[in-house]
Enzyme design. Sequence first.
Site, PDB file in Angstrom:
ATOM      1  N   ASN A   7       6.033  -2.025 -13.197  1.00  0.00           N
ATOM      2  CA  ASN A   7       5.085  -1.510 -12.205  1.00  0.00           C
ATOM      3  C   ASN A   7       5.828  -0.487 -11.338  1.00  0.00           C
ATOM      4  OD1 ASN A   7       3.391  -1.109 -10.048  1.00  0.00           O
ATOM      5  ND2 ASN A   7       3.131  -3.282  -9.547  1.00  0.00           N
ATOM      6  N   ARG A  90       1.846  -1.095 -15.617  1.00  0.00           N
ATOM      7  CA  ARG A  90       0.728  -0.964 -14.685  1.00  0.00           C
ATOM      8  C   ARG A  90       0.516   0.533 -14.449  1.00  0.00           C
ATOM      9  NH1 ARG A  90       0.687  -0.991  -8.260  1.00  0.00           N
ATOM     10  NH2 ARG A  90      -1.565  -0.895  -7.980  1.00  0.00           N
ATOM     11  N   HIS A 179      -7.109  -1.991  -7.475  1.00  0.00           N
ATOM     12  CA  HIS A 179      -6.806  -3.430  -7.529  1.00  0.00           C
ATOM     13  C   HIS A 179      -7.545  -4.115  -8.681  1.00  0.00           C
ATOM     14  CE1 HIS A 179      -6.101  -3.579  -2.853  1.00  0.00           C
ATOM     15  NE2 HIS A 179      -4.952  -3.376  -3.482  1.00  0.00           N
ATOM     16  N   ARG A 240      -5.086   1.573   6.819  1.00  0.00           N
ATOM     17  CA  ARG A 240      -6.143   2.477   6.324  1.00  0.00           C
ATOM     18  C   ARG A 240      -7.477   2.148   6.989  1.00  0.00           C
ATOM     19  NH1 ARG A 240      -5.060   1.518   0.033  1.00  0.00           N
ATOM     20  NH2 ARG A 240      -3.257   0.314   0.699  1.00  0.00           N
ATOM     21  N   GLU A 384      -1.055 -10.166 -10.904  1.00  0.00           N
ATOM     22  CA  GLU A 384      -1.347  -8.986 -11.717  1.00  0.00           C
ATOM     23  C   GLU A 384      -0.378  -8.870 -12.894  1.00  0.00           C
ATOM     24  OE1 GLU A 384      -1.351  -7.419  -7.774  1.00  0.00           O
ATOM     25  OE2 GLU A 384      -2.693  -5.816  -8.400  1.00  0.00           O
TER      26      GLU A 384
END
Length: 399
Positions: A7, A90, A179, A240, A384
């Site tokens: 990743n 990923r 995601h 954010r 993940e």
Amino acid sequence: MHVLVINAGSSSLKYQLVHVETGRVIAKGICERVGSPESFIKHERNDEKTVTELPLPDHVASVHAVIDALVGGDNPAIASLDDINALGFRIVHGGAYFDKSVIIDEDVIAKIDELAELAPLHNRPAISAIRACQGMMPNTPMVAVFDTSFFQTLPPAAYLYPIPYEYYEKYGIRKYGAHGTSHRYVAYRAANMLGESLDDLKIITCHLGSGCSMTAIDHGQAIDTSMGFTPLDGLMMGTRCGIIDPAIVPFLMDHEHLSTAEINEVLNKKSGLLGISGTSNDLRSIDEAADKGDPRAAMAYEMFAHSVKRYIGSYTYLMAGVDAIVLTAGVGENSAKMRRLIFAGMQRLGIRIDDKKNKIQGSFERIISHDKSRVTVMVIPTDEEYMIAKDTYEIVKEL
Ligand code: ADP
């Protein structure tokens, strides 16, 4: 089968060597501060953790460091590169090209490269890592697992923005989501825990970490998600802003004399929990400050819950009901207080939290709703890397 999951981020590279049939993680770690003079690799094997400072000028050097860490040392995870049967990468952005994980070939790499404009911090580092692995393991199959592919089932009514259609055609401006691997994993685990097929369930998955997103999964298919053209959209997050009136952007640019880079910085790095509290992007610190009477921290805490509630309501209506709501990631897995606030007073809608179950802490899958709750509320730690390893295994075993 041993799958090495990679990743690559803008200045990091995480890895995990997984024995897929048992789900056992043989070794894992992270290269950090890639490209800076303070770079290092953190490696974990069994319960032993080592941190080694070494020059990691780029992601190619990082991949070499990962392989050295796996094969070398006193306690090597594998004897040689031949023990890595497949690699799973990923990939943050697969655009509209990829609706599932695929074997990596030149055409796939070209498409990941073409989409780099939409994920500048991630797609190119991933390509560097892929190229480095191809150099070291030219005959080992490699699979790309995209964060966006799970959302390719969204109908146009959900993924188009009501702006001139030509911008969709010209620039591909639409909702892509993010995601996806996490949402897919926790939904799959939720169905498993309930002993039902995903095809028979309406599920809302809530990934609440530093970045936050939610997805409506109707009979196994994502039908809407909160992140959009970029991961700035949707829920309020650590730094954010999530959804805001778009007219705020030109207004602020005019009044504060901000460039596009500066307004991007405000919305991505200085907003969310940090922007409202003025002190922290971390929900734990916000909670502590609120307890001590800081009104802005208290407001940030309340706004976070409000933002999640808004999407639960919206997705329940879109699916004409919901069987299960799943919470995951740092906040979703750990904050009993935030979960309580999100679900407080929802009995009339068939959602009832069991306070005792909600207060149990730990990194394991559990149901936190009351036995009499019509909707099952669950906490499922996301994984993940496991999902990437599983996809890789399933594709490679067919070869
Ligand atoms: P990421 O992986 O995106 O960096 P995480 O999934 O680790 O983020 O989530 C980070 C968030 O989870 C932070 O806001 C942090 O405060 C919150 N968090 C972690 N543990 C707890 C806890 N015990 N109580 C409340 N919030 C927590």
